[in-house]
Motif scaffolding. Structure first.
Motif, PDB file in Angstrom:
ATOM      1  N   SER A 106       0.894  -0.873  -0.236  1.00  0.00           N
ATOM      2  CA  SER A 106       0.451   0.334   0.380  1.00  0.00           C
ATOM      3  C   SER A 106       1.075   1.180  -0.311  1.00  0.00           C
ATOM      4  CB  SER A 106      -0.730   0.493   1.461  1.00  0.00           C
ATOM      5  OG  SER A 106       0.077  -0.228   2.489  1.00  0.00           O
ATOM      6  N   LYS A 109       2.670   2.187  -3.901  1.00  0.00           N
ATOM      7  CA  LYS A 109       1.110   1.687  -4.386  1.00  0.00           C
ATOM      8  C   LYS A 109       0.551   3.289  -4.274  1.00  0.00           C
ATOM      9  CE  LYS A 109      -3.821   0.653  -4.936  1.00  0.00           C
ATOM     10  NZ  LYS A 109      -5.056  -0.284  -4.691  1.00  0.00           N
ATOM     11  N   ASN A 110       0.698   4.115  -2.743  1.00  0.00           N
ATOM     12  CA  ASN A 110       0.145   5.545  -2.779  1.00  0.00           C
ATOM     13  C   ASN A 110       1.382   6.519  -3.036  1.00  0.00           C
ATOM     14  OD1 ASN A 110      -2.304   4.667  -2.352  1.00  0.00           O
ATOM     15  ND2 ASN A 110      -1.462   3.903  -0.313  1.00  0.00           N
ATOM     16  N   ARG A 121       0.265   6.995   7.402  1.00  0.00           N
ATOM     17  CA  ARG A 121      -0.064   6.406   6.488  1.00  0.00           C
ATOM     18  C   ARG A 121      -0.054   4.803   7.931  1.00  0.00           C
ATOM     19  NH1 ARG A 121      -1.514   6.812   0.625  1.00  0.00           N
ATOM     20  NH2 ARG A 121      -0.245   8.642  -0.012  1.00  0.00           N
TER      21      ARG A 121
END
Length: 162
Positions: A106, A109-110, A121
């Motif tokens: 994640s 991905k971000n 996050r």
């Protein structure tokens, strides 16, 4: 009153390693701004530290049995010992040390740009993980209550048969 305002305003101006240092303070451990100032001065000014290279951050790896929270704590302690660590290097070193898995995926991905973003996050991820764990545990309690009610029902039926 002014003391309280200054203590609350202080963290809003912090960035990088100073913010990480402040976040690592034990909650409610400091009661006055004078005490906060002394802690800050002794940590960053008082004991003059030798400069460490950001390369030492690349050696920090999340252990197989280590929680994400523990890894963050270890990483932040090491990051505080580095003078003027660039945010991009901090982000790269942090993600480099993470175990492969959903969270690392994640992050990639971000593509977080700052360490503050990574920590935000990370906190969100840990909160979701904790919520899911709590949710998994909750149905078990309900099942146990239903089992108790069924047991009572059986006992009542046995008593009624007599």
């Amino acid at each position: 009153m002014a003391d309280e305002i200054m203590c609350r305003a202080f963290p809003t101006m912090l960035k990088g390693p100073v913010r990480i240092w402040f976040s690592g303070l034990t909650p409610n451990s400091i009661s006055t701004f004078k005490e906060l100032s002394a802690q800050f001065a002794s940590h960053f000014i008082g004991g003059h530290r030798y400069k460490k290279s950001t390369a030492c951050l690349m050696n920090i790896k999340q252990r197989e049995d280590e929680t994400l929270r523990s890894y963050i704590t270890r990483f932040n302690k090491k990051a505080l010992s580095i003078d003027e660590a660039d945010d991009k290097i901090l982000v790269a070193a942090f993600t480099n040390g993470l175990q492969k898995g959903k969270f690392l995926f994640s992050l990639y991905k971000n593509d977080p740009k700052t360490m503050s973003d990574v920590l935000y996050r990370t906190t969100k991820y840990m909160n979701v993980e904790n919520a899911l764990l709590a949710q998994e545990k909750q149905p078990k309690k309900i099942e146990r209550q239903e089992d108790v009610q069924q047991d009572r029902g059986r006992k009542m039926a046995r008593i009624g048969e007599r």
